[in-house]
Scaffold this active site. Structure first.
Site, PDB file in Angstrom:
ATOM      1  N   ARG A  50      93.164  62.248  47.523  1.00 51.92           N
ATOM      2  CA  ARG A  50      93.801  63.453  47.902  1.00 51.92           C
ATOM      3  C   ARG A  50      94.906  63.932  47.200  1.00 51.92           C
ATOM      4  O   ARG A  50      95.179  65.388  46.596  1.00 51.92           O
ATOM      5  CB  ARG A  50      94.266  63.800  49.841  1.00 51.92           C
ATOM      6  CG  ARG A  50      94.870  64.988  49.997  1.00 51.92           C
ATOM      7  CD  ARG A  50      95.305  65.355  51.918  1.00 51.92           C
ATOM      8  NE  ARG A  50      95.761  66.448  52.239  1.00 51.92           N
ATOM      9  CZ  ARG A  50      96.682  66.859  52.303  1.00 51.92           C
ATOM     10  NH1 ARG A  50      98.049  66.013  52.214  1.00 51.92           N
ATOM     11  NH2 ARG A  50      96.721  67.908  52.889  1.00 51.92           N
ATOM     12  N   LEU A  76      96.719  73.352  50.780  1.00 56.73           N
ATOM     13  CA  LEU A  76      96.424  72.535  50.789  1.00 56.73           C
ATOM     14  C   LEU A  76      96.413  72.913  52.312  1.00 56.73           C
ATOM     15  O   LEU A  76      97.388  72.016  53.456  1.00 56.73           O
ATOM     16  CB  LEU A  76      96.739  71.195  50.194  1.00 56.73           C
ATOM     17  CG  LEU A  76      96.127  70.130  50.025  1.00 56.73           C
ATOM     18  CD1 LEU A  76      94.429  70.107  49.037  1.00 56.73           C
ATOM     19  CD2 LEU A  76      96.264  68.937  49.363  1.00 56.73           C
ATOM     20  N   SER A  77      95.659  71.940  53.360  1.00 55.30           N
ATOM     21  CA  SER A  77      95.065  72.128  54.384  1.00 55.30           C
ATOM     22  C   SER A  77      95.486  70.284  54.477  1.00 55.30           C
ATOM     23  O   SER A  77      95.434  69.704  54.365  1.00 55.30           O
ATOM     24  CB  SER A  77      93.287  72.446  54.934  1.00 55.30           C
ATOM     25  OG  SER A  77      93.388  74.018  54.470  1.00 55.30           O
ATOM     26  N   ARG A  78      95.941  70.733  55.501  1.00 51.05           N
ATOM     27  CA  ARG A  78      96.515  69.564  56.367  1.00 51.05           C
ATOM     28  C   ARG A  78      95.057  68.528  56.205  1.00 51.05           C
ATOM     29  O   ARG A  78      94.386  69.141  56.795  1.00 51.05           O
ATOM     30  CB  ARG A  78      96.921  69.200  58.056  1.00 51.05           C
ATOM     31  CG  ARG A  78      97.254  68.742  58.042  1.00 51.05           C
ATOM     32  CD  ARG A  78      98.105  68.822  59.718  1.00 51.05           C
ATOM     33  NE  ARG A  78      98.063  67.763  60.669  1.00 51.05           N
ATOM     34  CZ  ARG A  78      98.095  67.722  62.172  1.00 51.05           C
ATOM     35  NH1 ARG A  78      97.957  68.967  63.065  1.00 51.05           N
ATOM     36  NH2 ARG A  78      97.947  66.809  62.742  1.00 51.05           N
TER      37      ARG A  78
END
Ligand code: SAH
Length: 227
Positions: A50, A76-78
């Protein structure tokens, strides 16, 4: 794809990676604790770096289970959200040909691309799309077709899609997107202003069954394009 053999792992071994497999396994444990259980989703979450999706200044926070800024007022999504939406999609329809709306950094795109055969992704902010495309190409992911455009309209010349996953929240489900679902297809989408819910929509003929899954917290889906 077997654990340890993904293009992403080859990339890691080439020395570009900077965080250990152990750190990512901690994240996987956290995801399991929060109820994510799909084995392939957990495997892909555990093997995807990530930190490559963040500016260097933030990369030390990449394996926290939190949303992080990617510029242009977007996030940025969890990891939990990415994993949860991916498992919902895989469990709700056959997901052979999938549309993602809101490419952002490309992190969710990279996870989905390792789980489904064909992926189409649309982003309204062109510099984000270009950066995401470059990252995924560098990672050796090449089953994704990219488009700079307004996801409210879907992708007319590529429909129908078995699955649609939307990573930004509209006030209501966009009708154009619904109609681009194949028979039996499913859409995972956050909906609402203020209070949001993640919805699962399943198409059966001209009927769209809607089910509330859980509460959500996404950036808004916005009309028009930039760039
Ligand atoms: N899943 C992404 C983060 C998504 S943030 C990741 O993991 O990085 C939501 C993204 O949706 C943003 O990049 C935003 O620009 C994009 N977006 C918002 N409205 C859109 C629209 N109408 N069409 C396409 N993309 C849109």
């Amino acid at each position: 794809m077997r654990f340890g053999q993904s293009p992403v792992d080859r990339h890691q071994r080439a020395g570009i990676g900077m965080t250990s497999a152990r750190t990512r396994q901690r994240l996987v444990k956290q995801l399991q604790k929060n109820g994510v259980s799909h084995p392939q989703v957990l495997q892909v979450m555990g093997s995807t770096p990530r930190h490559l999706f963040l500016d260097q200044a933030l990369s030390h926070r990449a394996y926290e289970d939190s949303a992080l800024p990617i510029g242009h007022n977007q996030t940025l999504s969890r990891p939990y959200t990415v994993a949860r939406m991916s498992e919902l999609l895989l469990r709700s329809c056959k997901a052979q040909k999938v549309l993602e709306v809101g490419t952002g950094s490309g992190y969710q795109t990279s996870i989905l691309a390792q789980l489904v055969p064909r992926l189409f992704t649309i982003e309204r902010i062109e510099p984000l799309l270009n950066r995401a495309r470059q990252r995924l190409q560098d990672m050796g992911i090449n089953n994704v077709v990219y488009r700079h455009g307004d996801g409210y309209a879907g992708w007319l010349d590529r429909e129908p899609f078995d699955g649609i996953l939307v990573t930004a929240a509209p006030a209501e489900v966009p009708k154009a997107l619904q109609w681009q679902l194949a028979e039996g297809g499913c859409m995972i989408i956050p909906v609402g202003t203020g209070e949001q819910h993640l919805l699962k929509i399943t198409r059966s003929g001209n009927y769209f069954a809607k089910e509330k899954v859980e509460s959500a917290n996404f950036v808004p889906l916005v009309n028009g394009t930039i760039g």
